[in-house]
Design a protein around this motif. Structure first.
Motif, PDB file in Angstrom:
ATOM      1  N   PHE A 102     -20.493   7.381  64.173  1.00  0.00           N
ATOM      2  CA  PHE A 102     -21.126   6.076  64.724  1.00  0.00           C
ATOM      3  C   PHE A 102     -22.003   6.403  66.297  1.00  0.00           C
ATOM      4  N   ILE A 103     -21.624   7.557  66.740  1.00  0.00           N
ATOM      5  CA  ILE A 103     -22.445   8.007  68.003  1.00  0.00           C
ATOM      6  C   ILE A 103     -23.769   7.694  68.197  1.00  0.00           C
ATOM      7  N   PRO A 104     -24.341   8.369  67.115  1.00  0.00           N
ATOM      8  CA  PRO A 104     -26.002   8.533  67.104  1.00  0.00           C
ATOM      9  C   PRO A 104     -26.509   7.280  67.024  1.00  0.00           C
ATOM     10  N   HIS A 105     -25.784   6.218  66.366  1.00  0.00           N
ATOM     11  CA  HIS A 105     -26.600   4.636  66.258  1.00  0.00           C
ATOM     12  C   HIS A 105     -26.461   3.838  67.429  1.00  0.00           C
ATOM     13  N   GLY A 106     -25.683   4.293  68.557  1.00  0.00           N
ATOM     14  CA  GLY A 106     -25.282   3.616  69.680  1.00  0.00           C
ATOM     15  C   GLY A 106     -25.650   4.231  70.976  1.00  0.00           C
ATOM     16  N   SER A 107     -25.602   3.536  71.898  1.00  0.00           N
ATOM     17  CA  SER A 107     -26.007   3.822  73.403  1.00  0.00           C
ATOM     18  C   SER A 107     -24.719   4.746  73.934  1.00  0.00           C
ATOM     19  N   PRO A 108     -25.028   5.486  74.993  1.00  0.00           N
ATOM     20  CA  PRO A 108     -23.821   6.174  75.626  1.00  0.00           C
ATOM     21  C   PRO A 108     -22.791   5.476  75.960  1.00  0.00           C
ATOM     22  N   ALA A 109     -23.305   3.914  76.690  1.00  0.00           N
ATOM     23  CA  ALA A 109     -22.014   3.017  76.898  1.00  0.00           C
ATOM     24  C   ALA A 109     -21.007   2.810  75.692  1.00  0.00           C
ATOM     25  N   LEU A 169      -3.331  14.370  67.963  1.00  0.00           N
ATOM     26  CA  LEU A 169      -4.122  15.561  68.016  1.00  0.00           C
ATOM     27  C   LEU A 169      -5.379  15.339  67.204  1.00  0.00           C
ATOM     28  N   VAL A 170      -5.224  14.780  66.294  1.00  0.00           N
ATOM     29  CA  VAL A 170      -6.505  14.751  65.176  1.00  0.00           C
ATOM     30  C   VAL A 170      -7.436  13.885  65.843  1.00  0.00           C
ATOM     31  N   VAL A 171      -7.069  12.516  66.363  1.00  0.00           N
ATOM     32  CA  VAL A 171      -8.083  11.646  66.963  1.00  0.00           C
ATOM     33  C   VAL A 171      -8.679  12.205  68.171  1.00  0.00           C
ATOM     34  N   GLY A 172      -7.639  12.965  69.082  1.00  0.00           N
ATOM     35  CA  GLY A 172      -7.961  13.519  70.390  1.00  0.00           C
ATOM     36  C   GLY A 172      -9.205  14.545  70.298  1.00  0.00           C
ATOM     37  N   ALA A 173      -8.760  15.304  69.065  1.00  0.00           N
ATOM     38  CA  ALA A 173      -9.802  16.307  68.897  1.00  0.00           C
ATOM     39  C   ALA A 173     -11.031  15.990  68.474  1.00  0.00           C
ATOM     40  N   ALA A 174     -11.130  14.797  67.586  1.00  0.00           N
ATOM     41  CA  ALA A 174     -12.225  14.030  67.229  1.00  0.00           C
ATOM     42  C   ALA A 174     -13.161  13.589  68.553  1.00  0.00           C
ATOM     43  N   SER A 233     -16.791  14.612  69.625  1.00  0.00           N
ATOM     44  CA  SER A 233     -17.974  13.914  69.983  1.00  0.00           C
ATOM     45  C   SER A 233     -18.735  13.955  71.097  1.00  0.00           C
ATOM     46  N   PHE A 234     -18.002  14.367  72.374  1.00  0.00           N
ATOM     47  CA  PHE A 234     -18.733  14.649  73.493  1.00  0.00           C
ATOM     48  C   PHE A 234     -19.417  15.780  73.612  1.00  0.00           C
ATOM     49  N   ILE A 235     -18.917  16.641  72.611  1.00  0.00           N
ATOM     50  CA  ILE A 235     -19.623  18.118  72.729  1.00  0.00           C
ATOM     51  C   ILE A 235     -20.883  18.051  71.963  1.00  0.00           C
ATOM     52  N   ILE A 236     -20.968  17.029  70.781  1.00  0.00           N
ATOM     53  CA  ILE A 236     -22.011  16.832  70.166  1.00  0.00           C
ATOM     54  C   ILE A 236     -22.879  15.955  71.028  1.00  0.00           C
ATOM     55  N   ALA A 237     -22.568  15.210  71.804  1.00  0.00           N
ATOM     56  CA  ALA A 237     -23.507  14.459  72.518  1.00  0.00           C
ATOM     57  C   ALA A 237     -23.834  15.230  73.898  1.00  0.00           C
ATOM     58  N   GLY A 238     -23.340  16.361  74.030  1.00  0.00           N
ATOM     59  CA  GLY A 238     -23.850  17.287  75.256  1.00  0.00           C
ATOM     60  C   GLY A 238     -23.157  16.955  76.438  1.00  0.00           C
ATOM     61  N   ASP A 239     -22.161  16.000  76.434  1.00  0.00           N
ATOM     62  CA  ASP A 239     -21.299  15.908  77.617  1.00  0.00           C
ATOM     63  C   ASP A 239     -20.026  16.245  77.680  1.00  0.00           C
ATOM     64  N   TYR A 240     -20.373  17.857  78.322  1.00  0.00           N
ATOM     65  CA  TYR A 240     -18.999  18.534  78.000  1.00  0.00           C
ATOM     66  C   TYR A 240     -17.907  18.330  79.022  1.00  0.00           C
ATOM     67  N   ILE A 241     -18.309  17.730  80.276  1.00  0.00           N
ATOM     68  CA  ILE A 241     -17.212  17.369  81.202  1.00  0.00           C
ATOM     69  C   ILE A 241     -16.266  16.181  80.399  1.00  0.00           C
ATOM     70  N   ALA A 248     -15.676  15.980  77.319  1.00  0.00           N
ATOM     71  CA  ALA A 248     -15.033  16.529  76.277  1.00  0.00           C
ATOM     72  C   ALA A 248     -13.719  17.180  76.645  1.00  0.00           C
ATOM     73  N   ILE A 249     -13.841  17.919  78.092  1.00  0.00           N
ATOM     74  CA  ILE A 249     -12.605  18.698  78.604  1.00  0.00           C
ATOM     75  C   ILE A 249     -11.995  17.507  78.943  1.00  0.00           C
ATOM     76  N   ALA A 250     -12.131  16.484  79.554  1.00  0.00           N
ATOM     77  CA  ALA A 250     -11.265  15.652  79.950  1.00  0.00           C
ATOM     78  C   ALA A 250     -10.762  14.762  78.757  1.00  0.00           C
ATOM     79  N   ALA A 251     -11.329  14.680  77.630  1.00  0.00           N
ATOM     80  CA  ALA A 251     -10.633  13.897  76.445  1.00  0.00           C
ATOM     81  C   ALA A 251      -9.700  15.113  75.700  1.00  0.00           C
ATOM     82  N   ALA A 252      -9.958  16.231  76.079  1.00  0.00           N
ATOM     83  CA  ALA A 252      -9.033  17.354  75.484  1.00  0.00           C
ATOM     84  C   ALA A 252      -7.892  17.370  76.167  1.00  0.00           C
ATOM     85  N   VAL A 253      -8.110  17.404  77.609  1.00  0.00           N
ATOM     86  CA  VAL A 253      -6.720  17.466  78.664  1.00  0.00           C
ATOM     87  C   VAL A 253      -5.993  16.121  78.625  1.00  0.00           C
ATOM     88  N   TYR A 254      -6.741  14.927  78.403  1.00  0.00           N
ATOM     89  CA  TYR A 254      -6.228  13.533  78.155  1.00  0.00           C
ATOM     90  C   TYR A 254      -5.087  13.631  76.988  1.00  0.00           C
TER      91      TYR A 254
END
Length: 770
Positions: A114-121, A153-158, A162-170, A172-178
């Motif tokens: 769904f990410i490519p079809h919407g805004s970053p917000a 684990l599955v939903v958190g990894a997804a 998704s943030f890695i695909i969007a190029g927002d690595y910060i 992505a790390i925050a999601a993984a730590v969370y």
């Protein structure tokens, strides 16, 4: 427990996997509504975010997949409703985890596609919704930790992907730590939840055990609670406690506890010792347990078992006693009955062997302290077995009861009489300083027991043999004195019975010799110490040998030549006669095969052998093994074999005669002669005892008459007669004149070895041929 054990992927170190999973999953179905609500709200928010950017039909399919996944896992959760009754199976555990895994698929698809079809917000908002589901799963699903960990684990990894695909690595790390933080918290919560459930189950089990014990206590009618005040008066009487007294609670409230227990003995003041003990404990205010108290009630004497503890108020002041009690009258009576049975004979009511042994020990201690003497008498009834066998055990028991009454009538306070077992009785004389007391008592016992008995219209005559030993002269211990009295009794029986014999040291020497003889006799066959001698039996007219009687001889390596009169009775007493008799039978038949076919061999058979169930088969084996013709074997028996078990003896002899063997009646006229034996069994030969032959040679008219009667009877029954003990020509002529068919005695040949018997036969045949 480790986290793998908590989530169910490893067996627990302690406890059962099935039990732990049951504790976890028992209430899983109760949080299904929370899952439905959370996923429904999250799905609506996700559709709202992307309704302008994603095709409606795609969102519709996606919404249906969420609904299907949640419905499936809810259905699986409902299978655990009755899990406490049956336990969790591994297949159910796996299906539930996979069902939760199915719930991750729609959310993984939304986060990644769904990410490519919407805004970053919109992306951040969708991750916020997914993070809400991750946190909610960790908080609400602690009862199913494997499913929680899988979903988070599955939903958190997804989400991180998704943030890695969007190029927002910060982010992505925050999601993984969370995600990892939430999973770690979920695992700790699951461990705490499981520990609490285990503790709760343990408490429930203990409560159930306590309830069961209390319920069992309340249901036992013999158990009750009691309480008394400082004056030992009953307070708060329970119905069951009052029932134990046979009263209502109001009737005993305020009454003296001790007075109620004393009952009728309260007025006389003669209290049992147990009541004094209870009163002392109450007076001293000390705890007591399982005190046995004798209680006197209107219904009779009872036995109570009481336990009590002193009571104190908050200020430490003594306020009374409280305890529990139970009526143990039946148990007490049963214990007394068991104790009585352990010390008294149930048939006669006399003390048994145990009590007699104790009485003798006490008498010996008294004799040792006061330098006096005691005595022990052993009594054996004569001819009792014949009464028991002929008239039955029931009448025999009545006879023993009468004997016990007579014995009780002849003893004084100085003696104690009892039954050792069977037809053996005993008397302990506490003070036997008077040397004549033992002899007088023994004679009185013999005279009293020898008087006729009238039982069930039967007049019975028995006698008694008595053996006595005096302590400490004849033994300084109970065992020695009893053994020596037993030896004296054996001597009295050997003397013919109905007599008293005192122990003398030579009896012990004889017993020791008998023991050694028995030991040697047991080895005699194996060591080839036994042999057979043969005494010829001749035709009275032609004086030719017609048969040989096989006679057993024992030449012991240790004892030398042992008389048959000594070792044959020993063999019969120890039943060694059975294997020895079988050996004699085989050897006699084997030797007879070396003689001419018209010469028989006679073998003496003991009553112990005839009572063996398979004795006829023994005869068959001896004939088959040696090849001897059955008509050449003659079995000799005495009348005594019919006294123990006449039916079995007759049946065995009939089987032997059916084989073709002949049977001779030995020593006729010297024992319990009965013409009934001659009528029921077709004996081939009647043997006249040598005592009649000796009497006839001395012109004893009774002996002559007996021999003539036996000969006449044998002729009428078509039997032959053999006269034993013929020692000279005059006796042989007399026996021939009296009409005996055959003669046996030293005049025609002493017992001889087998080779000499063969030579005698050959010599006789050669002389007749010449």
């Amino acid at each position: 427990m480790s986290f793998l054990q908590v989530i169910g992927l490893r067996d627990p170190g302690e406890g059962d996997w099935n039990r732990l999973r049951t504790l976890q999953y028992a209430e899983l179905h109760k949080v299904s509504l929370i899952r439905i609500g959370a996923h429904g709200l999250a799905a609506i928010l996700a559709v709202t975010l992307y309704k302008e950017s994603v095709a409606h039909w795609v969102l519709g399919i996606w919404m249906l997949s969420v609904i299907a996944a949640v419905w499936n896992v809810t259905r699986l959760d409902r299978n655990f409703i009755d899990i406490e009754n049956r336990g969790v199976q591994w297949s159910e555990f796996t299906r539930q985890a996979l069902g939760v895994g199915g719930c991750t698929i729609p959310w993984v698809a939304a986060l990644l596609f769904f990410i490519p079809h919407g805004s970053p917000a919109d992306h951040y908002a969708l991750w916020a919704v997914a993070a809400m589901l991750i946190a909610g799963s960790a908080a609400a699903m602690a009862s199913a930790p494997v499913a929680t960990v899988l979903f988070d684990l599955v939903v958190g990894a997804a989400g991180a992907a998704s943030f890695i695909i969007a190029g927002d690595y910060i982010f992505a790390i925050a999601a993984a730590v969370y995600t990892m933080t939430v999973v770690a918290g979920a695992l700790r919560s699951a461990r705490t939840y499981l520990s609490a459930k285990i503790a709760e189950a343990g408490v429930a089990e203990k409560d159930e055990v306590v309830s069961l014990l209390l319920r069992e206590f309340e249901e036992k009618e013999s158990d009750w609670l009691w309480q008394v005040d400082t004056n030992r008066r009953i307070r708060s009487a329970s119905p069951r406690f009052a029932f134990a007294f046979g009263s209502a609670p109001g009737d005993i409230e305020g009454e003296s506890f001790i007075k109620l227990i004393a009952g009728s003995s309260w007025e006389s003041g003669e209290f049992p010792r147990s009541l004094h003990e209870l009163a002392d404990k109450l007076k001293r205010r000390e705890h007591f347990s399982n005190v046995l108290v004798q209680v006197h009630l209107d219904a009779g004497r009872r036995w109570w078992e009481l336990s009590g503890t002193p009571l104190y108020d908050d200020n430490g002041s003594y306020i009374g006693f409280r305890g529990v009690g139970s009526d143990v009258t039946e148990q007490r009576d049963r214990d007394e009955r068991i104790a009585y049975l352990a010390r008294y004979d149930t048939l006669t009511g006399l003390p048994n062997r145990l009590m007699l042994t104790e009485a003798l020990g006490e008498a010996m201690r008294y004799a040792d302290n006061w330098k006096t003497r005691c005595a022990f008498l052993m009594i054996d009834l004569d001819r009792f077995k014949a009464v028991n066998d002929s008239l039955g055990h029931q009448l025999g028991d009545k006879l023993l009861a009468e004997v016990s009454k007579r014995l009780a009538g002849v003893i004084t306070e100085n003696e104690q009489c009892g039954r050792l077992g069977g037809d053996e009785f005993a008397v302990v004389i506490r003070d036997a300083t008077d040397k004549g007391r033992t002899e007088r008592l023994a004679n009185a016992i013999i005279d009293t027991l020898s008087q006729p008995y009238s039982i069930d219209n039967h007049t019975l005559f028995i006698g008694a043999s008595v053996g006595s030993a005096v302590g400490p002269r004849d033994g300084d211990s109970v065992e020695t004195l009893m053994r020596n009295a037993d030896l004296a009794l054996y001597r009295a029986k050997d003397e013919g019975g109905n007599t008293h014999y005192c122990y003398v040291p030579s009896l012990h020497a004889n017993a020791e010799e008998r023991r050694k003889l028995e030991l040697s006799l047991r080895r005699a066959i194996g060591q080839n110490e036994l042999e057979l001698n043969f005494q010829p039996v001749v035709n009275a007219r032609s004086e030719t040998v017609v048969s040989f009687e096989a006679l057993l001889r024992w030449n012991s390596e240790e004892h030398g030549f042992v008389s048959p009169a000594k070792f044959i009775p020993l063999a019969e007493d120890t039943r060694l006669i059975v294997p020895i008799g079988e050996w004699v039978l085989h050897e006699a038949c084997r030797e007879a095969t070396r003689w001419p076919d018209d010469i028989k061999v006679a073998v003496n058979v003991s009553g112990e052998q005839l009572l063996e169930p398979m004795f006829a088969n023994t005869v068959v084996r001896a004939l088959a093994d040696t090849g001897l013709a059955p008509h050449r074997l003659e079995v000799e028996v005495t009348e005594s074999v019919f006294l123990r078990d006449g039916r079995t003896a007759r049946q065995t002899l009939e089987e032997i005669m059916a084989l073709g063997c002949s049977v001779a009646l030995d020593d006729f006229g010297t024992g319990y002669s009965s013409l009934g034996y001659l009528r029921t069994l077709r004996f081939s030969t009647i043997k006249v005892d040598k005592s009649f032959v000796q009497g006839a040679s001395q012109e004893n008219q009774e002996s002559l008459a007996i021999i003539r009667a036996v000969v006449a009877m044998a002729r009428s029954l078509e039997m032959t007669t053999t006269a034993e003990g013929v020692e000279d020509a005059d006796q042989a002529a007399l026996i021939r004149e009296l009409g005996c068919t055959k003669i046996q005695g030293f005049y025609f040949g002493r017992p001889m070895k087998a080779i000499e018997a063969r030579s005698l036969v050959v010599k006789g045949r050669n002389s007749r041929a010449a």
